[in-house]
Design a protein around this motif. Structure first.
Motif, PDB file in Angstrom:
ATOM      1  N   LEU A 355      25.659  -6.265  50.572  1.00  0.00           N
ATOM      2  CA  LEU A 355      24.402  -6.783  50.019  1.00  0.00           C
ATOM      3  C   LEU A 355      24.308  -6.509  48.529  1.00  0.00           C
ATOM      4  CD1 LEU A 355      21.328  -7.695  50.423  1.00  0.00           C
ATOM      5  CD2 LEU A 355      20.861  -5.264  50.700  1.00  0.00           C
ATOM      6  N   PHE A 356      24.883  -5.408  48.081  1.00  0.00           N
ATOM      7  CA  PHE A 356      24.720  -4.943  46.707  1.00  0.00           C
ATOM      8  C   PHE A 356      25.884  -5.329  45.803  1.00  0.00           C
ATOM      9  CE2 PHE A 356      23.151  -1.569  43.735  1.00  0.00           C
ATOM     10  CZ  PHE A 356      21.812  -1.885  43.835  1.00  0.00           C
ATOM     11  N   THR A 357      26.738  -6.257  46.242  1.00  0.00           N
ATOM     12  CA  THR A 357      27.943  -6.534  45.458  1.00  0.00           C
ATOM     13  C   THR A 357      27.759  -7.629  44.425  1.00  0.00           C
ATOM     14  OG1 THR A 357      28.749  -8.135  47.108  1.00  0.00           O
ATOM     15  CG2 THR A 357      29.471  -5.851  47.333  1.00  0.00           C
ATOM     16  N   ARG A 358      26.750  -8.461  44.557  1.00  0.00           N
ATOM     17  CA  ARG A 358      26.711  -9.662  43.736  1.00  0.00           C
ATOM     18  C   ARG A 358      25.683  -9.606  42.635  1.00  0.00           C
ATOM     19  NH1 ARG A 358      29.416 -14.162  45.180  1.00  0.00           N
ATOM     20  NH2 ARG A 358      30.713 -13.945  47.027  1.00  0.00           N
ATOM     21  N   GLY A 359      26.185  -9.588  41.395  1.00  0.00           N
ATOM     22  CA  GLY A 359      25.329  -9.779  40.242  1.00  0.00           C
ATOM     23  C   GLY A 359      24.415  -8.633  39.880  1.00  0.00           C
ATOM     24  N   ILE A 360      24.465  -7.534  40.624  1.00  0.00           N
ATOM     25  CA  ILE A 360      23.576  -6.422  40.318  1.00  0.00           C
ATOM     26  C   ILE A 360      24.128  -5.654  39.130  1.00  0.00           C
ATOM     27  CG2 ILE A 360      22.482  -4.356  41.214  1.00  0.00           C
ATOM     28  CD1 ILE A 360      21.596  -7.035  42.481  1.00  0.00           C
ATOM     29  N   ASP A 361      23.367  -5.620  38.059  1.00  0.00           N
ATOM     30  CA  ASP A 361      23.843  -5.078  36.791  1.00  0.00           C
ATOM     31  C   ASP A 361      23.173  -3.741  36.508  1.00  0.00           C
ATOM     32  OD1 ASP A 361      24.821  -4.618  34.300  1.00  0.00           O
ATOM     33  OD2 ASP A 361      23.773  -6.260  33.311  1.00  0.00           O
ATOM     34  N   ILE A 362      23.855  -2.644  36.820  1.00  0.00           N
ATOM     35  CA  ILE A 362      23.367  -1.309  36.519  1.00  0.00           C
ATOM     36  C   ILE A 362      24.447  -0.635  35.681  1.00  0.00           C
ATOM     37  CG2 ILE A 362      22.605   0.907  37.466  1.00  0.00           C
ATOM     38  CD1 ILE A 362      21.680  -0.610  39.946  1.00  0.00           C
ATOM     39  N   GLN A 363      24.254  -0.630  34.374  1.00  0.00           N
ATOM     40  CA  GLN A 363      25.326  -0.233  33.476  1.00  0.00           C
ATOM     41  C   GLN A 363      25.671   1.244  33.567  1.00  0.00           C
ATOM     42  OE1 GLN A 363      25.133  -1.635  29.471  1.00  0.00           O
ATOM     43  NE2 GLN A 363      24.599  -3.717  30.047  1.00  0.00           N
ATOM     44  N   SER A 387      31.177  -1.378  38.632  1.00  0.00           N
ATOM     45  CA  SER A 387      31.496  -0.495  37.502  1.00  0.00           C
ATOM     46  C   SER A 387      32.099  -1.365  36.412  1.00  0.00           C
ATOM     47  CB  SER A 387      32.496   0.594  37.928  1.00  0.00           C
ATOM     48  OG  SER A 387      33.760   0.029  38.226  1.00  0.00           O
ATOM     49  N   GLY A 388      32.314  -0.812  35.249  1.00  0.00           N
ATOM     50  CA  GLY A 388      32.910  -1.586  34.163  1.00  0.00           C
ATOM     51  C   GLY A 388      32.044  -2.735  33.706  1.00  0.00           C
ATOM     52  N   ARG A 389      30.706  -2.574  33.738  1.00  0.00           N
ATOM     53  CA  ARG A 389      29.818  -3.661  33.354  1.00  0.00           C
ATOM     54  C   ARG A 389      29.896  -3.947  31.856  1.00  0.00           C
ATOM     55  NH1 ARG A 389      28.708  -6.625  37.368  1.00  0.00           N
ATOM     56  NH2 ARG A 389      26.760  -7.324  36.475  1.00  0.00           N
ATOM     57  N   PHE A 390      30.019  -5.204  31.524  1.00  0.00           N
ATOM     58  CA  PHE A 390      30.047  -5.699  30.149  1.00  0.00           C
ATOM     59  C   PHE A 390      30.981  -4.887  29.263  1.00  0.00           C
ATOM     60  CE2 PHE A 390      28.478  -7.018  25.974  1.00  0.00           C
ATOM     61  CZ  PHE A 390      28.440  -8.374  26.181  1.00  0.00           C
ATOM     62  N   GLY A 391      32.201  -4.704  29.757  1.00  0.00           N
ATOM     63  CA  GLY A 391      33.227  -4.111  28.919  1.00  0.00           C
ATOM     64  C   GLY A 391      33.336  -2.607  28.976  1.00  0.00           C
ATOM     65  N   HIS A 392      32.407  -1.926  29.644  1.00  0.00           N
ATOM     66  CA  HIS A 392      32.536  -0.482  29.764  1.00  0.00           C
ATOM     67  C   HIS A 392      33.613  -0.145  30.788  1.00  0.00           C
ATOM     68  CE1 HIS A 392      28.379  -0.776  28.117  1.00  0.00           C
ATOM     69  NE2 HIS A 392      28.817   0.237  27.400  1.00  0.00           N
ATOM     70  N   LEU A 393      34.261   0.976  30.570  1.00  0.00           N
ATOM     71  CA  LEU A 393      35.292   1.403  31.506  1.00  0.00           C
ATOM     72  C   LEU A 393      34.663   1.901  32.794  1.00  0.00           C
ATOM     73  CD1 LEU A 393      37.648   3.345  29.062  1.00  0.00           C
ATOM     74  CD2 LEU A 393      37.861   0.994  29.867  1.00  0.00           C
ATOM     75  N   GLY A 394      35.391   1.740  33.886  1.00  0.00           N
ATOM     76  CA  GLY A 394      34.902   2.192  35.173  1.00  0.00           C
ATOM     77  C   GLY A 394      36.055   2.675  36.038  1.00  0.00           C
ATOM     78  N   LEU A 395      35.712   3.353  37.139  1.00  0.00           N
ATOM     79  CA  LEU A 395      36.702   3.907  38.050  1.00  0.00           C
ATOM     80  C   LEU A 395      36.392   3.419  39.458  1.00  0.00           C
ATOM     81  CD1 LEU A 395      39.049   6.005  38.476  1.00  0.00           C
ATOM     82  CD2 LEU A 395      37.252   7.705  38.875  1.00  0.00           C
ATOM     83  N   ALA A 396      37.416   2.906  40.150  1.00  0.00           N
ATOM     84  CA  ALA A 396      37.275   2.470  41.541  1.00  0.00           C
ATOM     85  C   ALA A 396      38.253   3.258  42.399  1.00  0.00           C
ATOM     86  CB  ALA A 396      37.543   0.974  41.672  1.00  0.00           C
TER      87      ALA A 396
END
Length: 458
Positions: A355-363, A387-396
């Motif tokens: 449910l929470f995978t699409r378009g939810i933008d929490i930077q 994760s990694g929203r708008f160019g920020h690094l993220g970890l999966a």
């Protein structure tokens, strides 16, 4: 905004009603830092391919937008247009149909909301634009952004309407002036057929997460909605993936659409992906070790069923960590509360379904954990894109059982990506802005030792 390490806060007492999705570890007062708010400035290190994500030269002023609209854009913190905005805004302003592919978190909402608001005529008191989205949470998020951007325009009326809310309230709202409707398909179609939402003069229809909207769950509703629109309407499609269903829809309803494809350079870049090979019984222990070792700003943990979401959220709370949970079977008021509170940084960890995978933008989210590995590449892409929203690094990090190994290989092949075994240390610079320990690496050897599977450090 410095990220803060997830801390084990000791003995736990359950807090709040179980149904509302907010389980909090309650302890004696301690010096535990609150989860950083996602509304503040995000200083997390950005991806090395930032040139493909950030502006390439144009300014918002170049598009001859209203001064009042520019004020709202700049107050959102958007200094320059992202590539998807650079490509979309002038074409959308021209009235041409658009078919756009871009990774989640690259500014898609602004790419269609800015030209849409520029074209709203306040002298007309009818619905002029519809934004279709697949989930209630995305509808609320888009409507909030739309309201913020348009607050200086002097009277743009924005309405969000979704299933699971009071229909009478929507009917009363539409009795007044509404210029923009942001909706899920079932609810807006219901309002249209009741003669309450008059859409025959709508000039722009936007479909965000178009691949989901044109899946079997929604496509009949979408076709029905379009039959009520004027023939000269403009249609904009945005999504990260475009299956055959989208191509068929495009051929039937779009007039020589302008095609934008920014996916080849954007997919998965900036997100470091690892897997830990575990048995089902070792998953909770592995997750507990990750919590204690990683420096988490905010995290989202995905499960494959609503039952497992609630069970895992309860277990995490018993381990001494505050967490929220959210899934489709919860009452809408609780889902709204969880989404709002997590977005505002009131809790560090969220357990959820797709449910929470699409378009939810929490930077503020810098870590995504697949407690249950997804079955297909599209779901995987949308999950770790939190994760990694708008160019920020993220970890999966993916917890893989023997049954998941074939899906792991298939997803790697389809997305042309490399999901590596979790190493003995994870460099914090891959996913946090700053930290305060002398060792620049995060030692997660305990994950491997206690999972009974020693990974190759290479």
């Amino acid at each position: 905004m410095a990220t803060a390490k997830t801390e084990n806060v000791g003995p736990v007492v359950m807090g709040l009603n179980k149904q509302n999705g907010q389980l909090r570890g309650q302890t004696k007062p301690a010096s535990v830092q609150p989860a950083p708010t996602s509304q503040g400035k995000n200083n997390r290190v950005k991806t090395s391919v930032i040139c493909t994500l950030l502006p390439t030269g144009n300014e918002f002023e170049d598009y001859c937008l209203k001064r009042e609209l520019l004020m709202g854009i700049f107050e959102m913190g958007w200094e320059k247009p992202s590539p998807i905005q650079e490509e979309s805004i002038p074409i959308a302003l021209s009235g041409r149909d658009i078919l756009a592919r871009a990774k989640n978190g690259t500014g898609k909402s602004g790419a269609y909301l800015i030209p849409m608001l520029e074209r709203i005529d306040l002298k007309k008191d009818h619905i002029q634009a519809i934004v279709m989205v697949p989930t209630r949470e995305l509808a609320l998020q888009v409507s909030q952004i739309c309201i913020q951007i348009s607050k200086h325009l002097g009277g743009v009326k924005v309405m969000a309407t979704t299933g699971g809310t009071n229909l009478r309230d929507d009917i009363m709202r539409l009795d007044e002036t509404v210029h923009v409707v942001i909706a899920t398909p079932g609810r807006i179609l219901d309002l249209i057929k009741k003669g309450v939402a008059k859409v025959d003069r709508v000039q722009m229809m936007i479909m965000d997460e178009a691949d989901k909207l044109l899946s079997q769950d929604f496509v009949v509703l979408i076709e029905d909605i379009i039959s009520f629109l004027a023939k000269n309407r403009q249609i904009l499609l945005y999504s990260a993936t475009f299956p055959i269903s989208v191509q068929k829809f495009m051929a039937k309803h779009l007039q020589k659409p302008y095609e934008i494809n920014l996916m080849e350079e954007l997919t998965l870049k900036g997100i470091t992906q690892y897997y830990a090979y575990v048995t089902e019984r070792q998953k909770v222990h592995c997750l507990n070790t990750l919590f204690s070792r990683l420096q988490i700003n905010q995290s989202i943990i995905f499960c494959n069923s609503t039952q497992r979401v609630e069970l895992l959220a309860k277990k995490i709370t018993q381990l001494g960590y505050s967490c929220f949970y959210i899934h489709a079977k919860m009452m809408q008021e609780y889902r709204n509360r969880v989404f709002h509170d997590f977005r505002n940084g009131l809790c560090r960890n969220l357990v959820c379904t797709d449910l929470f995978t699409r378009g939810i933008d929490i930077q503020a989210v810098n870590v995504v954990i697949n407690f249950d590995f997804p079955k297909n590449a599209e779901t995987y892409l949308h999950r770790i894109g939190r994760s990694g929203r708008f160019g920020h690094l993220g970890l999966a990090i993916n917890l893989i059982t023997s049954e998941d190994r074939f899906n792991l290989k298939a997803i790697e092949d389809q997305l042309v990506t490399d999901i590596k075994p979790i190493p003995s240390s994870i460099d914090k610079s891959l996913y946090v802005a700053e930290y305060h320990c002398s060792n620049a690496d995060c030692d997660v050897e305990e994950v491997e030792e206690k999972s009974g599977h020693q990974q190759d450090s290479t």
